[in-house]
Design an enzyme around this catalytic site. Structure first.
Site, PDB file in Angstrom:
ATOM      1  N   GLY A  14       0.830  -1.210   0.000  1.00  0.00           N
ATOM      2  CA  GLY A  14       0.000   0.000   0.000  1.00  0.00           C
ATOM      3  C   GLY A  14       0.859   1.253   0.000  1.00  0.00           C
ATOM      4  NE  ARG A  75      -0.963  -4.818  -0.618  1.00  0.00           N
ATOM      5  CZ  ARG A  75      -1.768  -3.843  -0.237  1.00  0.00           C
ATOM      6  NH1 ARG A  75      -2.857  -3.592  -0.910  1.00  0.00           N
ATOM      7  NH2 ARG A  75      -1.483  -3.113   0.813  1.00  0.00           N
ATOM      8  CG  ASP A 106       5.588  -7.162   8.752  1.00  0.00           C
ATOM      9  OD1 ASP A 106       6.789  -6.865   8.832  1.00  0.00           O
ATOM     10  OD2 ASP A 106       4.845  -7.341   9.736  1.00  0.00           O
ATOM     11  CB  THR A 128       2.660   0.411   6.155  1.00  0.00           C
ATOM     12  OG1 THR A 128       1.278   0.254   6.528  1.00  0.00           O
ATOM     13  CG2 THR A 128       3.510  -0.027   7.321  1.00  0.00           C
ATOM     14  CG  ASP A 130      -1.787  -0.409   8.087  1.00  0.00           C
ATOM     15  OD1 ASP A 130      -2.669   0.456   7.949  1.00  0.00           O
ATOM     16  OD2 ASP A 130      -1.616  -1.339   7.278  1.00  0.00           O
ATOM     17  CG  ASP A 132       1.025  -3.203  10.084  1.00  0.00           C
ATOM     18  OD1 ASP A 132       1.946  -2.599   9.497  1.00  0.00           O
ATOM     19  OD2 ASP A 132       0.205  -3.913   9.479  1.00  0.00           O
ATOM     20  NE  ARG A 174      -2.142  -4.775   5.938  1.00  0.00           N
ATOM     21  CZ  ARG A 174      -2.443  -5.030   4.665  1.00  0.00           C
ATOM     22  NH1 ARG A 174      -3.100  -6.107   4.353  1.00  0.00           N
ATOM     23  NH2 ARG A 174      -2.084  -4.208   3.717  1.00  0.00           N
TER      24      ARG A 174
HETATM   25  O1  F6P Z   1      -1.612  -1.210   4.692  1.00  0.00           O
HETATM   26  C1  F6P Z   1      -2.322  -0.052   4.396  1.00  0.00           C
HETATM   27  C2  F6P Z   1      -3.773  -0.375   4.174  1.00  0.00           C
HETATM   28  O2  F6P Z   1      -4.447   0.799   3.788  1.00  0.00           O
HETATM   29  C3  F6P Z   1      -4.479  -1.034   5.348  1.00  0.00           C
HETATM   30  O3  F6P Z   1      -4.823  -0.101   6.343  1.00  0.00           O
HETATM   31  C4  F6P Z   1      -5.635  -1.689   4.652  1.00  0.00           C
HETATM   32  O4  F6P Z   1      -6.064  -2.803   5.381  1.00  0.00           O
HETATM   33  C5  F6P Z   1      -5.047  -2.107   3.344  1.00  0.00           C
HETATM   34  O5  F6P Z   1      -3.900  -1.311   3.129  1.00  0.00           O
HETATM   35  C6  F6P Z   1      -5.951  -1.965   2.149  1.00  0.00           C
HETATM   36  O6  F6P Z   1      -5.295  -2.521   1.063  1.00  0.00           O
HETATM   37  P1  F6P Z   1      -5.686  -2.322  -0.472  1.00  0.00           P
HETATM   38  O7  F6P Z   1      -4.999  -1.082  -0.941  1.00  0.00           O
HETATM   39  O8  F6P Z   1      -5.140  -3.538  -1.146  1.00  0.00           O
HETATM   40  O9  F6P Z   1      -7.161  -2.212  -0.527  1.00  0.00           O
END
Ligand code: F6P
Length: 323
Positions: A14, A75, A106, A128, A130, A132, A174
């Site tokens: 992300g 991704r 991660d 990120t 998050d 996390d 997340r």
């Molecule tokens: O890791 C950042 C984040 O925005 C999280 O808070 C969320 O769960 C996820 O990415 C959403 O991912 P995507 O961009 O694949 O929808």
């Protein structure tokens, strides 16, 4: 001393505000030290396809204030396969890449670790919203995302007050509640629901709202972390139990974008420079981290095995101040 001549940088997973400041720092610091610096577009996906270009001092001009990532991100499923990893390694050979700087979370480090097992030298920078990542107290983008949430809370509070309503706000993170707990405290929430903590909707949400109403409160805010979810259902339940008009807001991707705060820009700049200096010092396969308030680095497998738990003092504080 290091034998490194060419490094490449990519952003993965992300996007997060401040990633551009980190890319800029890797590029400028690398060039300052006489390295050839390449930029890989669209994360590991771009590495697989040789979507790689030479970076110059000017290619990172005018980006420090921009959200998102100029290198773009992805991704990649293919990269997680053995064939994908081998393809990535051969692309690194074709472009003479001696070391790869990966800015991401991660998931991106697991990819980096797999590459390192095939002989690559990879340095991770935590990026990120998050916050996390186990090995570090801080991740690039976290501060900006929290400020975005806080701005939304202040705006929602205006409407909540005007209409004497309850607002339920679902925030990202997340499986971690870092954004939720900090924004709950800073935004004056009546309740903060975290994935790290079991909760009882009557005891943890309904009771403090009714109690607050009895003491004269006119509006209410409940923060729900994404890892718990269900903001709409929680709002319906609150309205049914209390007769207070309750609205849910799921903030979503607004939290990922925008102009990075000074904290994100400065830490991203420090981390980008640190990554280059690690490589110049001959270090291999490290993840950069803020640990006990200081910039440091961990071996990649050690970093991946580290865990962090929610700050219990913040959880306690949010309960005390919700009175
Ligand atoms: O890791 C950042 C984040 O925005 C999280 O808070 C969320 O769960 C996820 O990415 C959403 O991912 P995507 O961009 O694949 O929808």
């Amino acid at each position: 001393m290091s034998e490194i001549k060419t490094i490449a940088v990519l952003t993965s997973g992300g996007d997060a505000p401040g990633m551009n400041a980190a890319v800029r720092a890797v590029v400028r610091s690398g060039i300052y030290h006489g390295l050839n610096v390449l930029g890989v577009r669209k994360g590991y996906e771009g590495l697989l396809h040789g979507d790689i270009e030479k970076m110059t001092l000017r290619s990172v001009g005018d980006i420090i204030h921009r959200g998102g990532t100029i290198l773009q991100t992805a991704r990649s499923k293919e990269f997680t396969t053995q064939a994908g990893l081998e393809k990535a390694m051969s692309m690194m050979k074709i472009f003479n890449i001696d070391a790869l700087v990966v800015i991401g979370g991660d998931g991106s480090y697991r990819g980096a670790r797999d590459l390192s097992e095939l002989g690559a030298n990879v340095i991770g920078i935590p990026g990120t919203i998050d916050n996390d990542i186990g090995c570090t107290e801080y991740t690039i983008g976290y501060d900006t995302a929290m400020n975005t949430v806080l701005d939304a809370i202040d705006k929602i509070r205006d409407t909540s007050y005007s209409h004497e309503r309850c607002s339920v706000l679902e925030v990202m993170g997340r499986n971690a509640g870092w954004i939720a707990i900090n924004c709950g405290i800073a935004g004056g929430a009546e309740a903060v629901i975290l994935p790290e903590k079991n909760f009882d909707i009557d005891k943890d949400i309904i009771y403090p709202i009714i109690e607050g109403r009895n003491r004269g409160k006119k509006h209410y805010l409940v923060i729900v972390a994404e890892g718990v979810g269900g903001a709409v259902e929680i709002a319906e339940y609150i309205e049914k139990k209390t007769d207070i008009i309750t609205r849910a807001t799921i903030l979503g991707y607004i939290q990922r974008g925008g102009c990075p705060t000074i904290k994100d820009r400065v830490i991203a700049s420090q981390m980008g420079n640190y990554a280059v200096e690690l490589l110049l010092a001959g270090k291999k396969n490290r993840i950069i981290a803020v640990h006990n308030g200081k910039m440091t680095d961990f071996e990649i497998n050690e970093a991946l095995s580290m865990e962090k738990s929610i700050d219990e003092e913040l959880v306690r504080l949010s309960k005390i101040l919700a009175l």
